[in-house]
Design an enzyme around this catalytic site. Structure first.
Site, mmCIF file in Angstrom:
data_model
loop_
_atom_site.group_PDB
_atom_site.id
_atom_site.type_symbol
_atom_site.label_atom_id
_atom_site.label_comp_id
_atom_site.label_asym_id
_atom_site.label_seq_id
_atom_site.Cartn_x
_atom_site.Cartn_y
_atom_site.Cartn_z
ATOM 1 N N GLU A 22 41.614 58.109 21.900
ATOM 2 C CA GLU A 22 42.970 58.620 21.658
ATOM 3 C C GLU A 22 43.460 59.478 22.815
ATOM 4 O OE1 GLU A 22 43.565 59.351 17.042
ATOM 5 O OE2 GLU A 22 41.757 60.334 17.791
ATOM 6 N N TYR A 54 70.652 70.234 20.091
ATOM 7 C CA TYR A 54 69.556 69.324 19.748
ATOM 8 C C TYR A 54 68.876 68.808 21.010
ATOM 9 C CZ TYR A 54 73.156 65.665 20.277
ATOM 10 O OH TYR A 54 74.153 64.852 20.741
ATOM 11 N N GLU A 73 47.771 69.173 12.798
ATOM 12 C CA GLU A 73 48.097 70.504 12.291
ATOM 13 C C GLU A 73 48.325 71.486 13.435
ATOM 14 O OE1 GLU A 73 45.421 68.561 9.164
ATOM 15 O OE2 GLU A 73 45.582 68.570 11.344
ATOM 16 N N LYS A 99 51.497 60.569 13.599
ATOM 17 C CA LYS A 99 50.850 59.643 14.524
ATOM 18 C C LYS A 99 51.110 58.251 13.962
ATOM 19 C CE LYS A 99 46.860 60.578 16.291
ATOM 20 N NZ LYS A 99 45.401 60.753 16.520
#
Length: 118
Positions: A22, A54, A73, A99
């Protein structure tokens, strides 16, 4: 009265994860950000300097996404902290980090996500 500003479905390549693959190959991540700010005079004046843009929120997400985290997290918490550090007028919010198509052996899923609300 308050204003909510949202950025939804922002997708970026990132190198977050626990597994070596990953962090080498990366994955696609989706970010949803909602911030609550006091009623903004920008609505009446049409002046961008009186709001939380934004586009500026997107810049913060880009900065946070550029630094790998092992856990979603941790990534979501870093994003929350960065938003609060950049925009002092934020009174509350919600951050969702997903993800997309995470590599979980023997399964197929659209995403895995973490949500922080404050």
């Amino acid at each position: 009265m308050t204003t909510k500003i949202e950025v939804n479905g922002l997708r970026m390549q990132g190198y977050h994860g626990v597994f070596a693959q990953e962090t080498r190959v990366g994955n696609l991540f989706s970010y949803d950000v909602e911030v609550t700010v006091p009623w903004l005079d920008a609505a009446g004046s049409d002046d961008i300097s009186l709001t939380v843009s934004y586009a500026d929120i997107v810049d913060v997400v880009r900065e946070v996404n550029a630094e790998p985290s092992r856990l979603l997290e941790h990534l979501a918490l870093r994003l929350r902290q960065a938003l609060l550090g950049r925009f002092g007028e934020i009174e509350g919010g919600r951050v969702r980090v997903a993800k997309l198509t995470p590599p979980v052996a023997g399964s197929e899923m659209d995403s895995a996500a973490v949500v922080i609300e404050w």
